[in-house]
Motif scaffolding. Structure first.
Motif, PDB file in Angstrom:
ATOM      1  N   LEU A  46     -20.203  -8.212 -65.759  1.00 46.81           N
ATOM      2  CA  LEU A  46     -19.898  -8.506 -64.568  1.00 46.81           C
ATOM      3  C   LEU A  46     -20.846  -9.360 -63.820  1.00 46.81           C
ATOM      4  CD1 LEU A  46     -17.744  -5.752 -63.394  1.00 46.81           C
ATOM      5  CD2 LEU A  46     -17.008  -7.790 -64.175  1.00 46.81           C
ATOM      6  N   THR A  48     -23.378 -11.084 -65.247  1.00 45.37           N
ATOM      7  CA  THR A  48     -23.737 -12.265 -65.871  1.00 45.37           C
ATOM      8  C   THR A  48     -22.301 -13.146 -65.680  1.00 45.37           C
ATOM      9  OG1 THR A  48     -24.550 -11.063 -67.661  1.00 45.37           O
ATOM     10  CG2 THR A  48     -23.719 -13.155 -68.296  1.00 45.37           C
ATOM     11  N   ASP A  49     -21.171 -12.744 -65.321  1.00 43.02           N
ATOM     12  CA  ASP A  49     -20.233 -13.657 -65.053  1.00 43.02           C
ATOM     13  C   ASP A  49     -20.413 -14.312 -63.431  1.00 43.02           C
ATOM     14  OD1 ASP A  49     -17.431 -14.860 -65.410  1.00 43.02           O
ATOM     15  OD2 ASP A  49     -16.924 -13.492 -63.676  1.00 43.02           O
ATOM     16  N   ARG A  50     -20.797 -13.174 -62.649  1.00 39.88           N
ATOM     17  CA  ARG A  50     -21.093 -13.514 -61.314  1.00 39.88           C
ATOM     18  C   ARG A  50     -22.485 -14.644 -61.359  1.00 39.88           C
ATOM     19  NH1 ARG A  50     -20.005 -11.226 -56.164  1.00 39.88           N
ATOM     20  NH2 ARG A  50     -18.268 -10.342 -57.100  1.00 39.88           N
ATOM     21  N   SER A  52     -23.090 -16.553 -63.448  1.00 39.57           N
ATOM     22  CA  SER A  52     -22.631 -18.112 -63.955  1.00 39.57           C
ATOM     23  C   SER A  52     -21.767 -18.557 -63.276  1.00 39.57           C
ATOM     24  CB  SER A  52     -22.001 -17.831 -65.458  1.00 39.57           C
ATOM     25  OG  SER A  52     -20.515 -17.418 -65.110  1.00 39.57           O
ATOM     26  N   LYS A  58     -17.080 -22.719 -60.458  1.00 45.99           N
ATOM     27  CA  LYS A  58     -15.776 -22.478 -61.002  1.00 45.99           C
ATOM     28  C   LYS A  58     -15.154 -23.594 -61.890  1.00 45.99           C
ATOM     29  CE  LYS A  58     -14.211 -18.468 -58.491  1.00 45.99           C
ATOM     30  NZ  LYS A  58     -12.891 -17.489 -58.309  1.00 45.99           N
ATOM     31  N   SER A  64     -20.100 -22.639 -67.877  1.00 49.99           N
ATOM     32  CA  SER A  64     -20.263 -21.117 -67.591  1.00 49.99           C
ATOM     33  C   SER A  64     -20.038 -20.380 -68.777  1.00 49.99           C
ATOM     34  CB  SER A  64     -19.286 -21.186 -66.685  1.00 49.99           C
ATOM     35  OG  SER A  64     -19.137 -19.478 -66.229  1.00 49.99           O
ATOM     36  N   ALA A  65     -19.149 -20.741 -69.918  1.00 45.93           N
ATOM     37  CA  ALA A  65     -18.754 -19.797 -71.037  1.00 45.93           C
ATOM     38  C   ALA A  65     -19.974 -19.806 -71.902  1.00 45.93           C
ATOM     39  CB  ALA A  65     -17.753 -20.319 -71.501  1.00 45.93           C
ATOM     40  N   ILE A  68     -22.479 -17.677 -70.450  1.00 44.78           N
ATOM     41  CA  ILE A  68     -22.213 -16.106 -70.450  1.00 44.78           C
ATOM     42  C   ILE A  68     -22.247 -15.613 -72.084  1.00 44.78           C
ATOM     43  CG2 ILE A  68     -20.126 -14.761 -70.474  1.00 44.78           C
ATOM     44  CD1 ILE A  68     -19.237 -16.193 -68.227  1.00 44.78           C
TER      45      ILE A  68
END
Length: 173
Positions: A46, A48-50, A52, A58, A64-65, A68
């Motif tokens: 989570l 790492t997602d935050r 990115s 967004k 972003s992917a 991650i």
């Protein structure tokens, strides 16, 4: 009120049943950590997602992917290497007990386990030394006297074997 406070709560709530209700007395009971460590793993994913989203926003899903995937792959690789190094300790009983003795030299059960493993491997002199260290830590341990007596009996030292068998019989009739 703080989202991050859920991580240690999750960790300790899942760890508590194996630590408090039914404590594990064996030295090799590390498997109980698998479920609580999911809290750490999920937190890393989570975070790492935050990170990115903070770096790329967004609106750029490809960047972003990619971020991650690279970051989680690096973290997974590092954890894999550390796990492999840790698992080398479990390659044999001797390496396990050697590690335990080096981490806790005052642990009489570790010295006894090391002695038994060495004796089974035919390394009798080293086994005798390990048993002697266990006896220094606990001279009233009947199991160590029994094991040392059996070792002496196996090597033809009958008087020494009888002395330890007598001590064992006195300690645990």
């Amino acid at each position: 009120r703080r989202t991050w406070a859920l991580v240690p709560a999750w960790f300790f709530l899942f760890l508590a049943p194996s630590s408090s209700f039914a404590p594990l007395m064996r030295l090799y009971a590390e498997h109980r950590m698998m479920i609580p460590l999911m809290a750490l793993t999920s937190t890393v994913a989570l975070a790492t997602d935050r990170a990115s989203i903070m770096l790329f926003g967004k609106g750029t899903p490809k960047k972003s992917a990619f971020f991650i995937i690279i970051l989680l792959s690096a973290i997974s690789l590092a954890w894999g290497v550390l796990s492999h190094q840790r698992n080398r300790i479990y390659e044999s009983n001797i390496s396990f007990w050697n590690n335990t003795v080096s981490a806790s030299p005052a642990n009489k059960e570790a010295w006894t386990g090391l002695g038994a493993s060495l004796a089974l491997a035919g390394r009798k002199t080293e086994a005798e030394n390990a048993y002697q260290k266990a006896l220094l830590l606990d001279p009233y341990n009947p199991a160590v006297h029994n094991n040392l007596g059996a070792l002496y009996l196996d090597t033809g030292r009958f008087k020494d074997a009888m002395a330890h068998f007598r001590a064992m019989a006195i300690l645990e009739p």
